[in-house]
Design an enzyme around this catalytic site. Structure first.
Site, PDB file in Angstrom:
ATOM      1  N   GLU A 196       0.825  -1.215   0.000  1.00 44.60           N
ATOM      2  CA  GLU A 196       0.000   0.000   0.000  1.00 44.60           C
ATOM      3  C   GLU A 196       0.860   1.267   0.000  1.00 44.60           C
ATOM      4  O   GLU A 196       0.354   2.352   0.268  1.00 44.60           O
ATOM      5  CB  GLU A 196      -0.911   0.007   1.237  1.00 44.60           C
ATOM      6  CG  GLU A 196      -1.887  -1.155   1.284  1.00 44.60           C
ATOM      7  CD  GLU A 196      -2.679  -1.217   2.589  1.00 44.60           C
ATOM      8  OE1 GLU A 196      -2.277  -0.536   3.556  1.00 44.60           O
ATOM      9  OE2 GLU A 196      -3.693  -1.944   2.635  1.00 44.60           O
ATOM     10  N   GLU A 325      -6.238  -7.527  -0.488  1.00 48.90           N
ATOM     11  CA  GLU A 325      -6.587  -7.617   0.932  1.00 48.90           C
ATOM     12  C   GLU A 325      -8.024  -7.162   1.120  1.00 48.90           C
ATOM     13  O   GLU A 325      -8.471  -6.208   0.480  1.00 48.90           O
ATOM     14  CB  GLU A 325      -5.685  -6.726   1.800  1.00 48.90           C
ATOM     15  CG  GLU A 325      -4.238  -7.130   1.880  1.00 48.90           C
ATOM     16  CD  GLU A 325      -3.433  -6.202   2.786  1.00 48.90           C
ATOM     17  OE1 GLU A 325      -4.062  -5.482   3.611  1.00 48.90           O
ATOM     18  OE2 GLU A 325      -2.198  -6.183   2.668  1.00 48.90           O
TER      19      GLU A 325
END
Length: 584
Positions: A196, A325
């Site tokens: 991320e 995710e």
């Protein structure tokens, strides 16, 4: 046409267009593709099925101990509370219905990059290799990435060009070694460019000691450049890397930010081998350990469905999409987790995405080798890739759309069953607008009365207004989460100006958590839209009292839009207001 119907029609049209543009046919795909790579990016997604993360394990970060004390980097595997990974655990995951394993790795756990030596410690490389082979031997797809890793990524945003160059040198050296080590491994091994970090985190100061200097536009540009360098580097290492599937991290892996036109997928010498990685934790207050503990309003379904539809921007261009995710964290018995997961998996079936559950022994207790929720376990077992083998994709999509429509309809019916006074243009209704300080809990904020626009679990006692008189309205937050403080609150009467123009609201009593709460000023009656009559209880955005406001005694001095006093950290369980409605 109501809002839900419009969304269904638009979604169906978008789905048909998406299928035509990305070349998706109704043929089944059964080739396991272990020896060659003839599949396209959208085809391999169907074979990847459902995935699971080996979370908080090989990415457990302890770089300092490696550099300063020479600690064996393989010992960090249990640092964040997970057991040593075994072949049996991975076999369990496969047996449960997971066909893809994502392995997050903190590679600098074994790199003394401060010295200028970017060599990955052989012990770490061999341990990662061992776990990769557990999954490949279980006939799973494997995603391997560089995951947070102490946020050395902040080097890319440094104001010092030399530091930025070192960041890219570290990144390239790291991936060169990984690619060379795994160059001849099965095509089921997929490399992922980042986690991320490709976003504002490129300005992180954890390693550099100073905040980075990149603007948002420059963060997008740097993200695109890193992803481009990643693809070129992997392809240059040859072997199966020349046409291996590559997973490209979205901007902050955020749905909306990745769909921003500033984010660009990289060019590739291999045809149709790029996948996009995004993560889904929306709404965060529910998915995290935040204050919201319920999910499943019509608005919740609409939000999730519309966000997943956005990603067809990429599938329409032939890219595969991996939800790298997603999770609902918190207590094992957290309500509505099964609804959230079921609808998410339906969206993935509908649009052909691969969902990869973030799991740190929350769902599958690795040490015990058992799952914590039988209902959710059945979701994955029923949707394993093998159960869809031989099916036409159109059949899978139709079934997903049917389930989604039923879920949305059930949510609407459930909400309306609990609404004693539905919205109507023929009725005046009083209610309390409320939004908690962190916005995690809210009820019907705005001039339009919509009793379904709420955090699931709130019990509202609204009142039909028939004329002059005294009325009581209330909100009970006992089963909706932990509302703290007040960001906004008002008493509203929908259609008040329409049926009772010029009437005035006088607050007789306010109870917070069952106890009388004295007002800190004089309230006033007003209308923003000429239809809803309201009293602002706490509206910090009002900078001046409107000239046409009303007060029962006619005295407009000392009026306030913030008369309700609630401390920022005060937890509300109930809010009750008794008021008198008077004719002019």
């Amino acid at each position: 046409m109501n809002r839900v119907s419009a969304i269904k029609i638009i979604g169906s049209i978008g789905l048909v267009i998406s299928m035509l543009l990305n070349g998706c046919t109704t043929n089944s795909i059964t080739d396991n593709n272990v020896s060659g790579n003839d599949l396209t990016a959208t085809e391999v997604i169907r074979l990847m099925g459902n995935g699971i993360n080996l979370g908080n394990t090989l990415e457990a970060y302890n770089h300092k101990s490696y550099v300063e004390l020479g600690v064996d980097p393989t010992s960090f595997e249990t640092l964040w509370g997970q057991p040593v990974t075994t072949r049996e655990m991975i076999d369990d995951m496969k047996a449960m219905g997971f066909d893809t394993l994502r392995i997050p790795v903190a590679w600098t756990n074994g790199i003394n990059y401060e010295s200028g030596d970017y060599t990955i410690d052989e012990r770490l490389m061999n341990r990662v290799d061992e776990v990769v082979n557990y999954a490949l031997d279980a006939d799973m797809y494997v995603i391997l990435n560089e995951h947070w890793d102490g946020s050395w990524w902040g080097m890319f945003g440094s104001g010092d060009e030399a530091v930025r160059e070192k960041g890219m040198a570290l990144y390239k050296s790291m991936w060169t070694q990984i690619c060379e080590h795994f160059s001849d491994y099965s095509y089921k091994l997929i490399f992922e460019s980042a986690n991320e970090e490709l976003c504002h985190r490129l300005n992180d100061s954890d390693v550099t000691g100073t905040e980075g200097v990149l603007s948002e536009d420059e963060c997008y540009e740097t993200t695109n450049r890193i992803n481009s360098e990643f693809v070129k580097l992997v392809r240059s290492t040859g072997g199966k890397n020349a046409d291996r599937f590559l997973l490209i991290a979205g901007y902050n892996t955020d749905f909306r930010k990745t769909c921003d036109d500033r984010y660009q997928m990289p060019e590739d010498t291999a045809k149709d081998k790029l996948l996009l990685s995004v993560h889904y934790y929306t709404p965060w207050d529910y998915c995290s350990d935040g204050n919201a503990k319920r999910w499943g309003t019509p608005g919740d379904y609409e939000e999730q469905n519309s966000l997943f539809q956005m990603l067809t921007k990429f599938t329409d261009l032939g890219y595969g999409v991996v939800i790298g995710e997603y999770a609902v964290m918190g207590a094992a018995n957290k309500p509505d987790r099964d609804k959230f997961y079921a609808n998410l998996l339906d969206n993935c079936d509908l649009y052909n995405y691969c969902p990869v559950l973030w799991d740190c022994s929350d769902f599958y207790k690795r040490a015990l080798r058992k799952t914590t929720d039988e209902n959710i376990a059945k979701l994955y077992s029923d949707r394993r890739a093998s159960t869809e083998e031989g099916k036409d994709y159109s059949e899978i999509q139709s079934a997903a759309r049917e389930r989604m429509d039923k879920s949305t309809k059930a949510a609407e019916d459930e909400f309306m069953a609990g609404v004693s006074i539905p919205a109507s243009d023929d009725t005046a209704v009083a209610w309390i607008m409320y939004q908690s300080l962190d916005s995690s809990v809210q009820y019907c904020v705005g001039n339009k009365y919509d009793p379904t626009d709420m955090t699931l679990g709130i019990v509202a006692n609204n009142a039909e207004i028939t004329g002059e008189g005294t009325y009581t309205v209330s909100l009970d937050f006992s089963d909706c989460g932990i509302p703290k403080g007040v960001l906004f609150s008002a008493l509203g009467i929908y259609n008040g100006e329409k049926f009772f123009p010029g009437y005035t609201i006088s607050i007789d009593e306010v109870k917070v958590n069952g106890e009388v709460r004295e007002l800190s000023g004089k309230e006033y009656t007003c209308s923003d839209d000429g239809n809803c009559t309201r009293v602002n209880l706490y509206n910090q955005w009002v900078t001046s009292i409107p000239d046409d406001c009303r007060h029962a005694d006619g005295d407009k001095s000392d009026l306030s839009a913030t008369v309700l006093s609630v401390k920022d950290n005060e937890i509300l369980s109930t809010l009750e207001i008794t008021f008198t409605y008077s004719a002019p």
